[in-house]
Design an enzyme around this catalytic site. Structure first.
Site, mmCIF file in Angstrom:
data_model
loop_
_atom_site.group_PDB
_atom_site.id
_atom_site.type_symbol
_atom_site.label_atom_id
_atom_site.label_comp_id
_atom_site.label_asym_id
_atom_site.label_seq_id
_atom_site.Cartn_x
_atom_site.Cartn_y
_atom_site.Cartn_z
ATOM 1 N N SER A 712 0.643 -1.403 0.053
ATOM 2 C CA SER A 712 -0.330 -0.208 -0.340
ATOM 3 C C SER A 712 0.445 1.631 -0.091
ATOM 4 O O SER A 712 0.176 2.065 -0.005
ATOM 5 C CB SER A 712 -1.280 -0.037 1.320
ATOM 6 O OG SER A 712 -0.308 -0.431 2.574
ATOM 7 N N LYS A 755 -6.652 3.836 9.066
ATOM 8 C CA LYS A 755 -5.602 4.552 7.867
ATOM 9 C C LYS A 755 -6.268 5.785 7.828
ATOM 10 O O LYS A 755 -5.627 7.193 8.034
ATOM 11 C CB LYS A 755 -5.704 3.784 7.074
ATOM 12 C CG LYS A 755 -5.247 3.119 6.489
ATOM 13 C CD LYS A 755 -4.763 2.488 4.604
ATOM 14 C CE LYS A 755 -4.010 0.726 4.812
ATOM 15 N NZ LYS A 755 -3.294 0.828 3.265
#
Length: 815
Positions: A712, A755
């Site tokens: 990511s 996140k």
């Protein structure tokens, strides 16, 4: 009924009066005189059951049939001479002429006695062997014509004398080796002088059936009869020798058992005197409990069988306690004990809301789950697995579900469990054997339909030399199999189909695929600051005040104080560390309360320094854009989301790429892909190709002690490289996450909610995501998204357009 005793001497002992005159042992003269006596042509016939009378032998018989009683009485008043023959079938009550053997014996009635029990006993002695010719009459008893049985002439020789001597010696040995034989029998055999009477005497008392004795009576050659008798005695002697050998070997064990028995009887008598045997009382109590136990016929039969074993056991035997524990376990288990479910969904919603703040999607899914159970009225539904970081309330949710539907609650921690027998138990034959923890916890739950929380299922051991406990759970968590769960200790099937299993885990990665397939995963993400504040005010502070013995009005945590604890002293997705810090603050003030010293009841943020010390964490903030090549990324960890800084710098060299920061293989690959893509598309970003030949690029991810991996950070690394080569500034308060490809595509990633929470903590204002992650944003509650702006991209050049400004940093390198 006419029956004989086994031996005439033993049989007569105690029956015949002292004044009775008869000859038990015949002399040669007596035998010769008896053989010369003239026989009548017609005799009354007495059928004998279970015996054969031989000439010269005296036996007592018990007379029970009416015909036989009349015959004995008439004969005793008259000549006292009768004919005696054996019945072919002893079960016939009224034998006819065809039911008796045709070779018998003339007998003399010596004495008729009336016994104390009312029966009639006759003492008779055999005279000569006869043959019955034909029936004369049947009433009042059998009468028949007879003739002497033709006997072969016996010539005495050494062979015959040796045969007779062998018979005598063997008979004496048998008497000595037979524990039930009286000593008088040996004396009688020794004093018999007549060879024929000796043969008859031993034949009469030999251990063979009536048919064998009748065959010997019908042998007219005395030598042949003696030879046949010798075979019988030889077998009998061999049998006795083998029997005595076996008894001799077993005598020690038997003596020990008898000793133990007598000692146990004495112990029992002492215990009874002192107030009874505790074992017997315990067994009686267990039997009484079993009468009220709810279980099916199969389990009841097993209990009855095992209880029978227990009652037959010696209480001092080692196996007694093992058997006692097993039977007690059968009694303690709630085989068919069920609590009544309360599927009031409105009440369930109130309970969940009261126990947990936030988690709206999770509570909604749980209510749906309970609704299905209410409609189906069974437990055959997917096993819920609550997955999320520590401290977010996974375990307490299971407790709330039990409270909501009125079920008993039990929790079993699987963390660090590496032995399969912990699930399935040990066989009860082993010392210290126990059932598995599933069965043990059901015993504690006291019902067969509790809410059963399997905590930390992701930390259970896999295949080891102790077995595979995760595979053992497959049967437990499969609704199609767990109605016949087999525990090695119980050795009978237990029905787990009514148990509501709820598993918890921090991560699905370590769960075996077959086990994961049986679980319906519900993801629980971390809490935002606002939620943590509410949780602290509603639950954590009151709980810790009570546990520390304080009243609720003795301390007042302000909102800014709780927020200060969250931001400056904790770094977590859940609230476990927050609770510890609140407890520490309370303990600090409890000292003043206990010592009656003055203190400020209202706790504000500035008071935290004195109670907790200096702040542990600084508020995470995206780095400033004064330095080129520094970009803020978003990462997911097992304890929730976090921000990640990617730093890229240039140095004179030959175009080498260096990667540092304890990076995993996937993350290194992302950096390589970003660099190669940038080299092949340098013209798009106004980078001269020779720059890659004259400058080395170094990519670093700070906090090098922490391992990092995953795809990511791809877009973050690419942005850092472009910023470093172009020396353009990165936009302030911007973070990004996404995977990249060599074709310049941006791919979606996971952990979006965690996140985003990390981004809010770091005061991020803008976030760049893959276009395909838009659906994840739409599922998140709007309260989490307040103050954030999202940019959805699908190409890497779109990321650069958004992230980089047109301003160059100060002292920009000339590339």
């Amino acid at each position: 009924m006419e029956e004989n005793f086994d031996f005439d001497i033993r049989g007569l002992s105690g029956i015949i009066a002292d004044d009775t005159e008869f000859i038990s042992l015949l002399s040669a003269e007596d035998e010769e005189r008896m053989n010369k006596e003239e026989l009548p042509e017609i005799l009354s016939i007495l059928p004998l059951r279970n015996n054969v009378l031989f000439p010269g032998v005296v036996i007592p018989i018990t007379v029970g049939r009416d015909k036989s009683i009349n015959l004995i009485k008439d004969a005793y008043r008259g000549s006292k001479i009768i004919g005696v023959t054996a019945q072919k079938d002893a079960s016939i009550e009224d034998p006819t002429f065809d039911d008796i053997f045709k070779v018998g014996t003339v007998a003399q009635i010596i004495k008729v006695l009336q016994m104390p029990d009312g029966s009639t006993t006759a003492i008779i002695q055999g005279k000569r062997t006869i043959e019955i010719k034909e029936l004369i009459q049947t009433e009042p008893y059998l009468t028949a014509s007879i003739k002497p049985f033709k006997q072969a002439k016996q010539s005495k020789n050494e062979m015959f004398d040796a045969l007779v001597s062998s018979l005598k010696d063997m008979a004496i040995q048998i008497v000595k080796k037979s524990p039930n034989m009286p000593s008088e029998a040996s004396f009688a055999i020794k004093n018999i002088e007549s060879s024929s009477f000796l043969i008859n005497f031993i034949s009469s008392n030999s251990n063979v059936d009536v048919l064998e004795k009748q065959k010997m009576l019908e042998i007219n050659d005395l030598s042949k009869r003696a030879d046949e008798l010798l075979k019988i005695l030889t077998k009998e002697l061999q049998y006795l020798e083998i029997k005595n050998q076996i008894q001799s070997k077993a005598r020690i064990d038997i003596d020990k058992q008898q000793k133990d028995y007598f000692l146990n009887q004495q112990l029992k008598a002492i215990q009874d005197e002192l107030g009874g045997n505790p074992n017997e009382q315990q067994i009686a109590d267990m039997l009484k409990r079993s009468e009220f136990k709810k279980w099916n016929e199969k389990i009841a039969e097993v209990f009855k069988k095992e209880m029978g074993k227990l009652q037959r056991m010696n209480p001092n035997a080692a196996e007694f306690s093992i058997q006692m524990n097993y039977v007690e376990m059968l009694l303690d288990l709630p085989w068919e004990d069920y609590t009544e479910d309360s599927f009031d969904l409105d009440n369930a919603q109130k309970v969940l809301d009261g126990d947990h703040y936030g988690l709206e999607k999770i509570k909604e899914r749980i209510i749906e789950y309970l609704a299905v159970l209410k409609l189906r009225n069974d437990m055959k539904s997917p096993i819920i697995c609550l997955v999320g970081p520590p401290g977010v309330g996974k375990t307490s949710l299971g407790k709330s579900i039990a409270k909501a539907i009125n079920r008993n609650y039990i929790r079993m921690s699987l963390g660090g469990l590496h032995d399969e027998s912990e699930i399935r138990g040990h066989r009860k034959t082993y010392i210290g054997a126990l059932p598995g923890r599933i069965i043990q916890n059901l015993k504690k739950a006291k019902s067969s339909n509790p809410v059963f929380v399997l905590d930390e299922i992701d930390k259970i051991g896999t295949n080891t030399f102790h077995g595979d406990p995760s595979s053992a759970l497959l049967e437990v968590l499969d609704p199609e199999q767990n109605n016949t769960f087999y525990d090695n200790y119980l050795e009978v099937d237990y029905d787990l189909s009514k148990v509501m299993f709820i598993a918890t885990a921090n991560s699905l990665n370590s769960i075996q695929s077959a086990l994961r397939d049986r679980l319906e995963v519900i993801n629980i993400s971390g809490y935002i600051v606002e939620e943590k504040i509410e949780i602290a005010k509603r639950h954590l502070v009151p709980k810790q005040m009570t546990e520390h013995g304080l009243k609720l009005n003795q301390l007042n945590f302000t909102k800014d104080a709780i927020e200060g604890i969250i931001e400056d002293y904790t770094r977590e997705s859940g609230v476990r560390e927050l609770e510890k810090k609140i407890a520490k603050v309370i303990r600090y003030y409890a000292r003043f309360i206990a010592m009656d010293k003055p203190y400020n009841k209202k706790i504000v943020k500035t008071d935290l320094f004195t109670a907790l010390g200096s702040p542990i964490f600084k508020s995470e903030k995206s780095l400033s854009n004064n330095v080129a090549g520094v970009v803020t990324g978003l990462a997911w960890t097992s304890v929730g989301g976090d921000i990640l800084f990617i730093e890229a710098s240039l140095s004179k060299g030959k175009g080498n790429l260096s990667l540092t920061g304890n990076l995993g293989d996937v993350m290194k690959e992302s950096a390589t892909i970003a660099y190669e893509y940038l080299k092949s598309h340098a013209d798009i970003y106004n980078i001269r190709p020779e720059a890659f030949e004259n400058w080395n690029i170094h990519v670093h991810v700070p906090e090098g002690a922490t391992p990092k991996d995953g795809p990511s950070a791809g877009v973050t690394m690419f942005t850092a490289l472009v910023s470093a080569f172009t020396q353009l500034k990165v936009k302030q308060a911007l973070a990004m996450t996404g995977e990249i490809t060599l074709r310049g595509k941006v791919l979606p990633v996971g952990g979006i909610k965690e996140k985003i929470l990390a981004a809010k903590r770091a005061n991020i204002k803008e976030i760049i995501l893959c276009e395909d992650n838009k659906k994840d944003i739409e599922e998140i509650n709007q309260i989490y998204l307040k103050g954030l702006k999202f940019h959805y991209v699908s190409e890497m050049h779109e990321v650069i357009d958004i992230a980089l400004t047109s301003q160059k940093v100060k002292d920009a390198k000339t590339i």
